[in-house]
Design a protein around this motif. Sequence first.
Motif, short mmCIF file in Angstrom:
data_model
loop_
_atom_site.label_atom_id
_atom_site.label_comp_id
_atom_site.label_asym_id
_atom_site.label_seq_id
_atom_site.Cartn_x
_atom_site.Cartn_y
_atom_site.Cartn_z
N ILE A 183 34.20 22.68 -24.09
CA ILE A 183 34.05 22.80 -25.55
C ILE A 183 35.44 23.00 -26.15
O ILE A 183 36.13 23.98 -25.84
CB ILE A 183 33.14 23.98 -25.93
N ILE A 184 35.84 22.07 -27.00
CA ILE A 184 37.14 22.16 -27.65
C ILE A 184 36.92 22.43 -29.13
O ILE A 184 36.32 21.62 -29.84
CB ILE A 184 37.95 20.86 -27.47
N PHE A 185 37.37 23.61 -29.59
CA PHE A 185 37.28 23.93 -31.02
C PHE A 185 38.49 23.31 -31.70
O PHE A 185 39.64 23.65 -31.40
CB PHE A 185 37.25 25.43 -31.25
N ILE A 186 38.22 22.40 -32.62
CA ILE A 186 39.27 21.61 -33.26
C ILE A 186 39.34 21.94 -34.74
O ILE A 186 38.34 21.83 -35.46
CB ILE A 186 39.01 20.10 -33.08
N ARG A 187 40.52 22.34 -35.21
CA ARG A 187 40.71 22.61 -36.63
C ARG A 187 40.75 21.29 -37.39
O ARG A 187 41.72 20.52 -37.26
CB ARG A 187 41.98 23.42 -36.84
N ASN A 188 39.73 21.02 -38.17
CA ASN A 188 39.70 19.77 -38.92
C ASN A 188 40.25 19.90 -40.33
O ASN A 188 40.23 18.93 -41.10
CB ASN A 188 38.28 19.20 -38.96
N ASP A 189 40.76 21.10 -40.69
CA ASP A 189 41.41 21.27 -41.98
C ASP A 189 42.91 20.98 -41.89
O ASP A 189 43.63 21.12 -42.88
CB ASP A 189 41.16 22.66 -42.56
N ASP A 190 43.37 20.59 -40.72
CA ASP A 190 44.77 20.23 -40.50
C ASP A 190 44.78 18.88 -39.77
O ASP A 190 44.33 18.79 -38.63
CB ASP A 190 45.46 21.31 -39.66
N PRO A 191 45.26 17.81 -40.40
CA PRO A 191 45.22 16.49 -39.78
C PRO A 191 45.93 16.43 -38.43
O PRO A 191 45.47 15.73 -37.52
CB PRO A 191 45.92 15.58 -40.80
N VAL A 192 47.05 17.13 -38.29
CA VAL A 192 47.77 17.10 -37.02
C VAL A 192 46.95 17.77 -35.92
O VAL A 192 46.80 17.23 -34.82
CB VAL A 192 49.15 17.77 -37.16
N ARG A 193 46.39 18.93 -36.23
CA ARG A 193 45.59 19.62 -35.21
C ARG A 193 44.32 18.86 -34.89
O ARG A 193 43.84 18.89 -33.75
CB ARG A 193 45.28 21.04 -35.67
#
Length: 822
Positions: A183-193
């Motif tokens: 499970i990878i929690f991905i910050r979608n409020d930052d395009p680079v992340r």
Amino acid sequence: MKVLLVLFLAFSFGVIYAEKGTHINEIQFVQYLDESNALEEVKNGNLDMYYSRIPSELLETPESRQNLDVFYVTGGSYSILANPAEGDKINPFSSREVRFALNYLVDRRLVVDELMGGYGIPMASSYGPYDPDYLSILSEMEKFHFRYNPEHANDVITKVLAEKGAQKTEGKWYYDGKPIEIIIFIRNDDPVRKSIGEILSSEMEKIGFVVRKDFGDLNKAYVTVYGSNPSDLKWNLYTEGWAGRSAFVKYDSLGPAQMYAPWFSNMPGFNNPSYWNYKNPHLDYVTQKIYSGNFTSVVERENLIRDAVSEGVTESVRVFLASKIDPFVTNKRVSGVINDFGGGITNRLTPINARSSDDNLKIGVKQIYQGAWNPIGGLADAYSKNIWDLLYDPGIFKNPYSGENFSVRENWKVETAGPHGHLDVPRDAVIWDPVLQKWANVGLGVNATSKVTFDLTFGNWHSGQEMDMNDVLYSMYFSSEWGSPQTENDKTFDSSYSPQASQSQKTLVGMRPIDNHTVEVYVNYWHFDESEIAGWASVWPTVPWEVIAAMEKIVLDGKASFSRTDAQAKNLNWLSLIVPRDASLVRETLGEFQRTKHVPAALLSFDNDAKYYDSRYESAIKWIDLKNHAVISNGPFYLESYSPEARAMTVRSFDDPSYPFKAGYWEKFEKVNLPKIIQVDIPSQIVLGQPLEIPIRTSDATQIYYFVSTGAGDEVDIGILDVNQDAAKITLSAERTQKMIPGGNDLKLYAISDLVLKPDIYTTSVFATSVDYQNYTETITQNSSKTENTGNLGLVSAILGIMMICVVAYVRKSKTRLQRQR
């Protein structure tokens, strides 16, 4: 002593200071999630500046920069946080070897060149290339020689999983007959992340894992990543991002602990007593020594930092990917911007010093509210901190370009016998006794390493009350009480705040008030820079004692918690002074204090009349009634309002005759001369085993740090050169160049200044050969006139020509690419 105490508590504010400390009357912070929209709003003047990075591709043409000033901010970074816990199902990242393999699985160069548009530098540790301490760990980091190598990462992971009993069938990993899910929690409020998360997911799938992507912002991360028990395995990897510090720091005592050590409450488990927690006693020991100044020389400190960083990188619970060089924009009508090397334009000095054709500023922010607002265990996110920094004055602050401490409202005098000697502590110095719950004299025969005498520049709190020594006393009481060792049924303990407070508490020997604005502080702390001793011993309060006392009672009554970790452990609200519910709790508590004529134990030893306490409580209550929040401080702006519906906050200039700094006071920091590497002359042909000289031309630099290594990462030479008349020269002996390898070798240069500690970085490839091709060609030509057999000469010359063209092209291409990154 009684006379001393009377003087100690007396008020003397006869001097009238500036009426206003800012050029701007009001600043409105408004949320703009979309960077493209924010950029257009700054261009057309609806926003004066934007407090988040602008994607570099939006600023590539002159037209895209119309009406804009662009500032480049360093200090931020991207990292991956791995969950090292073991749970009911298999977690590959409970293995240190698997976590370490992440360093080869993510292409740092791709992250910088493609995802960040070249606006960054690959990094592999908590120190980025622009951190002053980076040069002390660079040789250690070179030993790791991380390169993108997914095959190697796959080999390591395969070996570990096979040893754990997992099987790979048709390219997929299984354990106990079930696919291994990541499970990878991905910050979608930052395009680079978001892109980093997608790349990481792809790499994991190639290895054979089933990947589940969990997208969210910081609020969701507080719950899923930072708020859950790691052993529940609600996440395996998280795409972290770090903003620059609010101020540039010359000696970073905090970074290694914050990024690697369990005691600092920033590693998985976060010291929540009911959770699984990551443990590493060695990292705790080393980073606590760094943090508390437990060293005797510059060299010993550097060795401790190298030890901590090396262990942190090897453990790879937090894997760093890239140091950011972020573009930030302001409208051209705004002047007075101060681009701090740590905080960039979002540092506290910019809005204080800013000038505009209007009396007001409108600043766009990525998020208006995340986390909680309280000065004990809140204000942990950059969004909140950037606004809070305008509302309080620090006693001591950092020079935005050198990172050195300077006095703001705490003038200091340091006396030290360290690192090995001792000073006598006066018997009437006092220290808080958490057992007896009172201030007690230290007594006879007590020694300390250092003494700092502070002359404090008081003024009024935003609520209108005068600051005084009681505010200092309560602040010192609080850190002593909440930083003391936890005992059975001890309620004055916060699992996040207390471990950090305990480090300073351990070094405090005593304090002695001299008069109503002067205090002596005795500590067992030493640093080779005396201003760091002053910074460690600082006693400056940023919130009135009555607000801290009210918050403390709310927490002790079990109605809220200071920190996120403690709030989650106890299933309570995270105390926030700008939330109406919590502001009401503070008001109710202050009202109870007023009705019962409450006098805190920390102030019982001193003579204050009932009118004094009543006035303090009454002014804070009136403030909360008027503003609908409980944020009271002493800075150049005060918080006027917070509107969750409008996603906006408004701060106003604190126009008060007691404020000590006139508008324009910080203009001295507007300009800076950065060190530059102007030219590096590398011969087109370098022969192994022959001496080599590399002349360097610079501007505004005092020293050059250079690192020469082989393409495989082995050290060739390391050194420091003094710059004389803007020139320096690297001289490598024949023995040194013999260590090079045929083909590509690496040269890294860092130009630094005594006054400006942001280096100019130059990196290139040095191509070496084992044969002097120029002389070799001349020899062949001479010999060809002596023989009739010239059939192969054209072929030989062509091959040599092609080789030399390739060498020159390779070197030029490397230089061009790396110059662009600068």
